[in-house]
Design an enzyme around this catalytic site. Structure first.
Site, PDB file in Angstrom:
ATOM      1  N   ASP A 187       1.701  24.699  50.333  1.00 49.35           N
ATOM      2  CA  ASP A 187       1.989  25.861  51.164  1.00 49.35           C
ATOM      3  C   ASP A 187       2.276  25.384  52.581  1.00 49.35           C
ATOM      4  O   ASP A 187       1.374  25.152  53.382  1.00 49.35           O
ATOM      5  CB  ASP A 187       0.804  26.833  51.161  1.00 49.35           C
ATOM      6  N   HIS A 192      -0.042  28.191  59.442  1.00 45.23           N
ATOM      7  CA  HIS A 192      -1.302  27.473  59.270  1.00 45.23           C
ATOM      8  C   HIS A 192      -1.352  26.157  60.047  1.00 45.23           C
ATOM      9  O   HIS A 192      -2.332  25.419  59.927  1.00 45.23           O
ATOM     10  CB  HIS A 192      -1.533  27.202  57.786  1.00 45.23           C
ATOM     11  N   ILE A 207      -4.162  29.979  61.376  1.00 47.09           N
ATOM     12  CA  ILE A 207      -5.226  30.464  60.501  1.00 47.09           C
ATOM     13  C   ILE A 207      -5.280  29.633  59.226  1.00 47.09           C
ATOM     14  O   ILE A 207      -4.315  28.969  58.858  1.00 47.09           O
ATOM     15  CB  ILE A 207      -5.037  31.954  60.146  1.00 47.09           C
ATOM     16  N   GLY A 210      -5.443  31.709  52.913  1.00 45.56           N
ATOM     17  CA  GLY A 210      -6.358  32.539  52.130  1.00 45.56           C
ATOM     18  C   GLY A 210      -6.764  31.867  50.831  1.00 45.56           C
ATOM     19  O   GLY A 210      -7.914  31.957  50.393  1.00 45.56           O
TER      20      GLY A 210
END
Length: 284
Positions: A187, A192, A207, A210
């Site tokens: 990803d 991120h 961040i 998830g």
């Protein structure tokens, strides 16, 4: 162009061959924070090739997680990808994932729900090798501003937590560099890693993925409640309720029942802000 749910669901599935080996497994586990302490025998099951087992949530990154993007390219889904959020995830394991394997991954849009101001798209991916089915994965994609096309509203399932104190509360530190390591499993979203991109998305800093929190939580459940035995996991589902920033601490509360463990995951430093909700591990 509005979403055409019937066309998306009726579209031909997309198949591709995926492959992985011990390096992919080890990198994924390290991205979840495995390997601390480095010489701990329990941690070596995640990091040392001669002892390796596979955490079932690896299914979400096998083949670099391309099924997610492929599902959103289905006919009838003319949507703005900038409006897309990962709303929920479920995996069902048909048997333990081998340390090295080749499989055919087949993805399709299983459902499209109209939530009014948003649409929820369920992308279902099934992986099978020459010995049969390995896993089935459902990714719930929340597309803001894409609702109102006249479709079914769909289910609203919530896993109510038991009305008692949790059986266990475990805290797991998120390393400052954890998102940078986890993204190497496939990803590459700059949200991120790139502070400037994160600010454009409304965050003051990058961040954590998830699905990284998702994997960290499953590892905690396996290690603390399932005797470290990944083969006991039959299914695992969650709803993404909030963000985590690298450097924070996850507070994972668990309630054990018959064949079922429920979890609540919060950000400890932010007054237990919700991170994962409706989280259930089904096990044997």
């Amino acid at each position: 162009m509005p979403i055409d749910a019937a066309r998306a669901v009726a579209a031909e599935p997309r198949s591709s061959e995926i492959a992985w080996d011990h390096k992919d497994i080890q990198l994924y586990h390290l991205g979840l924070g495995a390997g601390t302490p480095a010489t701990d025998l329990d941690e070596l099951r995640y990091t040392l090739e001669s002892r390796l087992h596979v955490l079932p949530s690896f299914a979400t990154v096998a083949g670099a997680g391309m099924a997610f993007a492929g599902g959103l390219a289905a006919p009838g889904l003319d949507i703005n990808l900038a409006s897309v959020l990962h709303g929920g995830q479920r995996i069902e394991l048909h048997r333990p994932i081998p340390v090295k394997g080749t499989a055919v991954s087949t993805s399709r849009v299983a459902a499209v729900y109209d939530k009014g101001k948003a649409a929820v798209i369920v992308v279902r991916t099934a992986a099978a090798d020459e010995d049969g089915p390995l896993w089935t994965s459902d990714a719930e994609i929340f597309a803001r501003g894409e609702g109102g096309f006249g479709g079914e509203r769909g289910p609203s399932v919530r896993a109510e937590l038991p009305d008692r104190a949790p059986d266990r509360t475990v805290e797991r530190a998120v390393r400052e560099d954890q998102a940078l390591l986890y993204r190497l499993s496939g990803d590459w979203n700059p949200l991120h890693a790139d502070p400037e991109f994160a600010k454009l998305a409304g965050f003051d800093r990058p961040i954590l993925h998830g699905l990284c929190t998702y994997g960290m939580t499953l590892k905690t459940v396996v290690d603390t409640l399932l005797g470290g035995d990944v083969a006991r996991v039959r299914a695992y589902s969650t709803r993404f309720a909030g963000v985590v920033f690298p450097g924070e601490t996850l507070r994972i509360r668990t309630w054990a029942g018959k064949g079922r463990i429920q979890a609540s995951v919060t950000a400890a430093e932010r007054d237990d802000a919700p991170v994962l909700a409706d989280t259930v591990v089904e096990h044997m």
